[in-house]
Design an enzyme around this catalytic site. Sequence first.
Site, PDB file in Angstrom:
ATOM      1  N   GLY A 110      34.388  53.483  30.083  1.00  0.00           N
ATOM      2  CA  GLY A 110      34.167  54.676  30.751  1.00  0.00           C
ATOM      3  C   GLY A 110      33.728  55.912  29.811  1.00  0.00           C
TER       4      GLY A 110
ATOM      5  N   ARG B   8      30.744  48.426  29.363  1.00  0.00           N
ATOM      6  CA  ARG B   8      32.011  47.755  29.747  1.00  0.00           C
ATOM      7  C   ARG B   8      31.745  46.346  29.128  1.00  0.00           C
ATOM      8  NH1 ARG B   8      35.425  50.929  32.052  1.00  0.00           N
ATOM      9  NH2 ARG B   8      34.855  52.561  33.617  1.00  0.00           N
TER      10      ARG B   8
ATOM     11  N   ASP C  28      42.192  51.201  27.210  1.00  0.00           N
ATOM     12  CA  ASP C  28      42.924  49.793  27.048  1.00  0.00           C
ATOM     13  C   ASP C  28      42.127  48.509  26.789  1.00  0.00           C
ATOM     14  OD1 ASP C  28      42.397  50.210  29.713  1.00  0.00           O
ATOM     15  OD2 ASP C  28      44.344  49.509  30.321  1.00  0.00           O
TER      16      ASP C  28
ATOM     17  N   THR D 259      40.319  58.152  27.557  1.00  0.00           N
ATOM     18  CA  THR D 259      40.227  57.917  28.976  1.00  0.00           C
ATOM     19  C   THR D 259      40.618  59.133  29.896  1.00  0.00           C
ATOM     20  OG1 THR D 259      40.923  56.897  30.924  1.00  0.00           O
ATOM     21  CG2 THR D 259      42.297  56.535  28.938  1.00  0.00           C
ATOM     22  N   ILE D 260      39.787  59.516  30.636  1.00  0.00           N
ATOM     23  CA  ILE D 260      40.191  60.808  31.602  1.00  0.00           C
ATOM     24  C   ILE D 260      41.667  60.202  32.292  1.00  0.00           C
ATOM     25  CG2 ILE D 260      37.995  61.747  31.825  1.00  0.00           C
ATOM     26  CD1 ILE D 260      37.945  60.437  34.747  1.00  0.00           C
ATOM     27  N   ASP D 261      41.671  58.804  32.599  1.00  0.00           N
ATOM     28  CA  ASP D 261      42.961  58.522  33.230  1.00  0.00           C
ATOM     29  C   ASP D 261      44.257  58.734  32.427  1.00  0.00           C
ATOM     30  OD1 ASP D 261      41.084  57.581  35.014  1.00  0.00           O
ATOM     31  OD2 ASP D 261      41.859  55.411  34.845  1.00  0.00           O
TER      32      ASP D 261
ATOM     33  N   ASP E  33      45.979  56.943  30.644  1.00  0.00           N
ATOM     34  CA  ASP E  33      47.123  55.992  30.939  1.00  0.00           C
ATOM     35  C   ASP E  33      47.356  54.963  29.804  1.00  0.00           C
ATOM     36  OD1 ASP E  33      44.761  54.458  31.086  1.00  0.00           O
ATOM     37  OD2 ASP E  33      44.874  53.763  32.897  1.00  0.00           O
TER      38      ASP E  33
ATOM     39  N   ARG F 196      40.926  74.222  57.602  1.00  0.00           N
ATOM     40  CA  ARG F 196      40.755  72.893  58.059  1.00  0.00           C
ATOM     41  C   ARG F 196      41.957  72.104  56.764  1.00  0.00           C
ATOM     42  NH1 ARG F 196      34.246  72.738  57.150  1.00  0.00           N
ATOM     43  NH2 ARG F 196      33.883  72.496  59.458  1.00  0.00           N
TER      44      ARG F 196
ATOM     45  N   GLY G   4      41.218  57.811  38.890  1.00  0.00           N
ATOM     46  CA  GLY G   4      42.660  57.367  38.588  1.00  0.00           C
ATOM     47  C   GLY G   4      42.995  56.143  39.113  1.00  0.00           C
ATOM     48  N   ARG G   5      42.774  55.107  38.396  1.00  0.00           N
ATOM     49  CA  ARG G   5      42.929  53.640  38.714  1.00  0.00           C
ATOM     50  C   ARG G   5      44.186  53.282  38.733  1.00  0.00           C
ATOM     51  NH1 ARG G   5      38.192  50.496  35.862  1.00  0.00           N
ATOM     52  NH2 ARG G   5      39.572  51.137  34.051  1.00  0.00           N
TER      53      ARG G   5
ATOM     54  N   GLU H 126      42.077  57.792  43.268  1.00  0.00           N
ATOM     55  CA  GLU H 126      41.266  56.903  43.804  1.00  0.00           C
ATOM     56  C   GLU H 126      42.095  55.537  44.019  1.00  0.00           C
ATOM     57  OE1 GLU H 126      38.162  55.912  41.228  1.00  0.00           O
ATOM     58  OE2 GLU H 126      39.449  55.776  39.547  1.00  0.00           O
TER      59      GLU H 126
ATOM     60  N   HIS I 115      32.213  60.923  39.272  1.00  0.00           N
ATOM     61  CA  HIS I 115      32.104  60.864  37.873  1.00  0.00           C
ATOM     62  C   HIS I 115      31.772  62.383  37.429  1.00  0.00           C
ATOM     63  CE1 HIS I 115      31.559  56.767  38.774  1.00  0.00           C
ATOM     64  NE2 HIS I 115      31.524  56.538  37.485  1.00  0.00           N
TER      65      HIS I 115
ATOM     66  N   GLN J 223      33.952  64.337  37.037  1.00  0.00           N
ATOM     67  CA  GLN J 223      35.070  64.514  36.018  1.00  0.00           C
ATOM     68  C   GLN J 223      34.973  63.825  34.835  1.00  0.00           C
ATOM     69  OE1 GLN J 223      38.766  63.401  38.907  1.00  0.00           O
ATOM     70  NE2 GLN J 223      36.747  62.466  39.791  1.00  0.00           N
ATOM     71  N   ARG J 224      33.771  63.065  34.715  1.00  0.00           N
ATOM     72  CA  ARG J 224      33.675  62.386  33.110  1.00  0.00           C
ATOM     73  C   ARG J 224      32.633  62.950  32.449  1.00  0.00           C
ATOM     74  NH1 ARG J 224      34.085  56.389  34.586  1.00  0.00           N
ATOM     75  NH2 ARG J 224      32.212  56.310  33.477  1.00  0.00           N
TER      76      ARG J 224
HETATM   77  O1  F6P Z   1      37.400  55.281  32.661  1.00  0.00           O
HETATM   78  C1  F6P Z   1      38.205  55.338  33.849  1.00  0.00           C
HETATM   79  C2  F6P Z   1      37.520  55.542  34.968  1.00  0.00           C
HETATM   80  O2  F6P Z   1      36.818  56.703  35.116  1.00  0.00           O
HETATM   81  C3  F6P Z   1      38.379  55.046  36.238  1.00  0.00           C
HETATM   82  O3  F6P Z   1      39.092  56.234  36.671  1.00  0.00           O
HETATM   83  C4  F6P Z   1      37.638  54.781  37.162  1.00  0.00           C
HETATM   84  O4  F6P Z   1      38.178  53.877  38.258  1.00  0.00           O
HETATM   85  C5  F6P Z   1      36.495  53.868  36.514  1.00  0.00           C
HETATM   86  O5  F6P Z   1      36.493  54.582  35.146  1.00  0.00           O
HETATM   87  C6  F6P Z   1      35.013  54.170  37.098  1.00  0.00           C
HETATM   88  O6  F6P Z   1      34.173  53.358  36.242  1.00  0.00           O
HETATM   89  P1  F6P Z   1      32.711  53.410  36.426  1.00  0.00           P
HETATM   90  O7  F6P Z   1      31.981  54.250  35.581  1.00  0.00           O
HETATM   91  O8  F6P Z   1      32.471  52.075  35.842  1.00  0.00           O
HETATM   92  O9  F6P Z   1      32.443  53.370  37.815  1.00  0.00           O
END
Ligand code: F6P
Length: 355
Positions: A10, A72, A103, A125-127, A129, A162, A170-171, A222, A276, A278-279
């Site tokens: 990602g 990927r 990873d 990785t934004i995650d 991890d 509300r 965050g997988r 997520e 996305h 966030q990316r």
């Molecule tokens: O790169 C990590 C991540 O952003 C995870 O947080 C997310 O689950 C996944 O990638 C989403 O991937 P894609 O861009 O393939 O939908």
Amino acid sequence: MRVGVLTGGGDCPGLNAVIRAIVRKGILHYDDEIIGFLEGWRGVMENKAMTLDMDAISGILPRGGTILRTSRTNPSKRDGGIQRCIENLKSNNIDALITIGGDDTNSVAQKLFEQGVNVIGVPKTIDNDLSGTDFCFGFDTAVNTAMEAIDRVHTTAEAHQRVMVVEVMGRDAGWIAMYSGIAGGADVILIPEKPFDIDEVAERIRMRHARGRYFSVIVVAEGAKFASDDKHGAPVVSEMGKDEFGHVRLGGVGQILAREVERRTGLETRYVVLGHIQRGGSPSAFDSVLDSRYGVGAIDMVHKGNFGNMVSLRGNDIVSVPLAEAINKNRLVDPTLVEVANSLSDPLPATTSKR
Ligand code: F6P
């Protein structure tokens, strides 16, 4: 030396800043030639490459995405994939390969290293991890984006009285949820590391409203799971099919959570999925500096012959750690941060608390 570079998995803010640092230090200080492989491991497997000279990297420091593009693709899942990578690296006379990825990308790098390829990893990785480093680049920018979104959600939650649920990425680890949730003043933060009891979430919201608050914000990763009877739970997936690294597509927990909170509390509830967003965008100042340090660190490691390792941040120092250690297991949210989040919200009555 002839040094190959790729960006895999990602994307995230700052990939271009790392590429730029590698190229600038490599060309200006080591007289290297830098070759960029396109679209992650696909480019190495299919021999798609470009020369990264000073012109190629001009103006890319703040640009989101990656000029090398990404994918990927997993060579270990393709017939003769690893072998083809090795042959193409040889035919391009590559002395060392820098792999910028999480990873998945770096697990392929480790496989190549075991076959004699000179590899250096960079933790992306934004995650956040990856093990072996205190921070992956991209994380800080993603947290700032999420925090800004939470701030905006706060005002509309307040205006409409509300409950608002914000689903962030965050997988396997809830770093983004935890950091952005604390920074954005969320009332409940739910992370993959700790399956949550929906009745307890509703109770927390009820208690807050009982002491006079008329809106609430819940941040959920997520990958967060509704606790099942055995307390493990399973993440909510938007598609069952798996990618080449064995990951299902997550998404939807925010929507279900919003529905269940509304049912239990009777409070009007809405959800938003940041996804996305966030990316994308330019790296934060913190990330930009980290990107430059990682890029310079990686090319320095190439020239020290420090192969099979990943550049890493420990405290405020750039160090190297074995790739094998970095990919071994996910780095999960520090329990002391969970403690901070809990300390900032209403304690549940002893009879209700299942913690
Ligand atoms: O790169 C990590 C991540 O952003 C995870 O947080 C997310 O689950 C996944 O990638 C989403 O991937 P894609 O861009 O393939 O939908």
